[in-house]
Design an enzyme around this catalytic site. Structure first.
Site, PDB file in Angstrom:
ATOM      1  N   ASP A 194      45.104  43.115  23.646  1.00 43.71           N
ATOM      2  CA  ASP A 194      45.513  43.272  25.046  1.00 43.71           C
ATOM      3  C   ASP A 194      47.023  43.362  25.184  1.00 43.71           C
ATOM      4  O   ASP A 194      47.541  44.136  26.004  1.00 43.71           O
ATOM      5  CB  ASP A 194      44.988  42.099  25.873  1.00 43.71           C
ATOM      6  N   ARG A 222      51.878  46.475  26.769  1.00 43.71           N
ATOM      7  CA  ARG A 222      53.182  47.083  26.479  1.00 43.71           C
ATOM      8  C   ARG A 222      53.109  48.602  26.574  1.00 43.71           C
ATOM      9  O   ARG A 222      54.022  49.245  27.107  1.00 43.71           O
ATOM     10  CB  ARG A 222      53.667  46.648  25.089  1.00 43.71           C
ATOM     11  N   ASN A 230      49.556  43.296  34.243  1.00 42.00           N
ATOM     12  CA  ASN A 230      48.748  42.116  34.570  1.00 42.00           C
ATOM     13  C   ASN A 230      49.396  41.250  35.645  1.00 42.00           C
ATOM     14  O   ASN A 230      48.831  41.052  36.715  1.00 42.00           O
ATOM     15  CB  ASN A 230      48.531  41.261  33.324  1.00 42.00           C
ATOM     16  N   MET A 290      43.190  33.895  36.766  1.00 40.30           N
ATOM     17  CA  MET A 290      41.847  33.310  36.781  1.00 40.30           C
ATOM     18  C   MET A 290      41.857  31.908  36.187  1.00 40.30           C
ATOM     19  O   MET A 290      41.223  30.987  36.708  1.00 40.30           O
ATOM     20  CB  MET A 290      40.877  34.211  36.007  1.00 40.30           C
TER      21      MET A 290
END
Length: 286
Positions: free
Chosen positions: A64, A69, A139, A184
């Site tokens: 991820d 990036r 993100n 989360m």
């Protein structure tokens, strides 16, 4: 689809074994493919200019972090990305090492795929010496304490209007894509990654009623580090997609908004977001 480019994390693909296997497969089946080793973690610059103009898809070999990036680096090029997970979780990655060749075969043979548009965040620090340049995140942008084990007082404003002051370990401002990451874990809501909105979640707030707040994609959020009594020097670290990029002192701010650029994540699976979510939640409940 015939023209590919590979961005690879060398720590996740030792001796570039998988990368070279993928390249040989594409070339043997009439496609074009070159690759670049991403060494940004070692302080080296990513060379976006090496990627050919006719590239139709970027294959990201790693995890991820490598995909995050690549999304930031390629934001202005509008080339879809597909992740090939050779790391640990690989939540954002569509393919695994064992399924990489089959997935690429589907693309070469023209099988149906979907490119999901994902919004990016733009963050700009506003210090005592003026404003810094903008950085992008797929993100989240996180403002969190560093040094002494004490909470920060963080003043949150939206479009110039005061919202709240959180006494907390920090604040997460996440995209829908990032809603299943740190946000989360801190108790924030799960959001369909194709949506366009901002999620603000406090980290370990020192109050019983602090909740996540969902805001519109066109809102601008500013976070200011407030000075505390006692003359202690307040300092908060800033991270973009988990990478530390700087710090804020008392009285300094960071302004966060939706970026003008976006990124495209290529999906081969026909699973809906709800199907994917259901499978993930079942995994967490075991």
């Amino acid at each position: 689809m015939n023209h590919f480019y590979i961005i690879v994390n060398p720590r996740r693909d030792r001796q570039l074994k998988l990368t070279k296997e993928i390249q040989r497969f594409i070339l043997a089946n009439g496609g074009t493919c070159d690759y670049q080793v991403n060494r940004e973690e070692e302080g080296m610059t990513f060379e976006e200019g090496r990627i050919p103009e006719d590239t139709e898809c970027i294959l990201v070999v790693g995890g991820d972090g490598t995909l995050l990036r690549a999304a930031r680096n390629m934001a202005e090029r509008n080339i879809p990305l597909i992740g090939i997970n050779t790391g640990h979780v690989g939540y954002l990655c569509e393919l695994e090492e064992a399924t990489a060749i089959q997935g690429i075969r589907q693309l070469l043979e023209g099988e149906e795929y979907v490119v999901e548009k994902r919004m990016l965040l733009s963050g700009r620090c506003i210090g005592t010496a003026g404003s810094g340049g903008e950085r992008l995140a797929l993100n989240d942008i996180v403002i969190h304490r560093c040094g002494a084990l004490q909470v920060l007082d963080l003043v949150i404003s939206v479009n110039g209007e005061y919202l709240n002051t959180y006494s907390a370990d920090g604040i997460i401002i996440a995209t829908p894509t990032g809603s299943t990451a740190y946000s989360m874990s801190a108790g924030g809501p799960i959001v369909d990654p194709k949506a366009e909105l901002l999620v603000v979640t406090p980290i370990s707030p020192h109050t019983l009623n602090a909740k996540s707040i969902v805001l519109g994609a066109e809102d601008e959020i500013t976070v200011e580090v407030q000075a505390r009594s006692g003359g202690q020097e307040e300092k908060a670290e800033i991270s973009f997609d988990g990478a530390a990029v700087g710090a804020l002192k008392a009285g300094e701010q960071i302004a966060v908004r939706k970026a003008q650029a976006s990124t495209g994540i290529l999906k081969l699976s026909r699973l809906s977001f709800l199907e994917r979510l259901r499978k993930k939640l079942q995994g967490y409940s075991l």
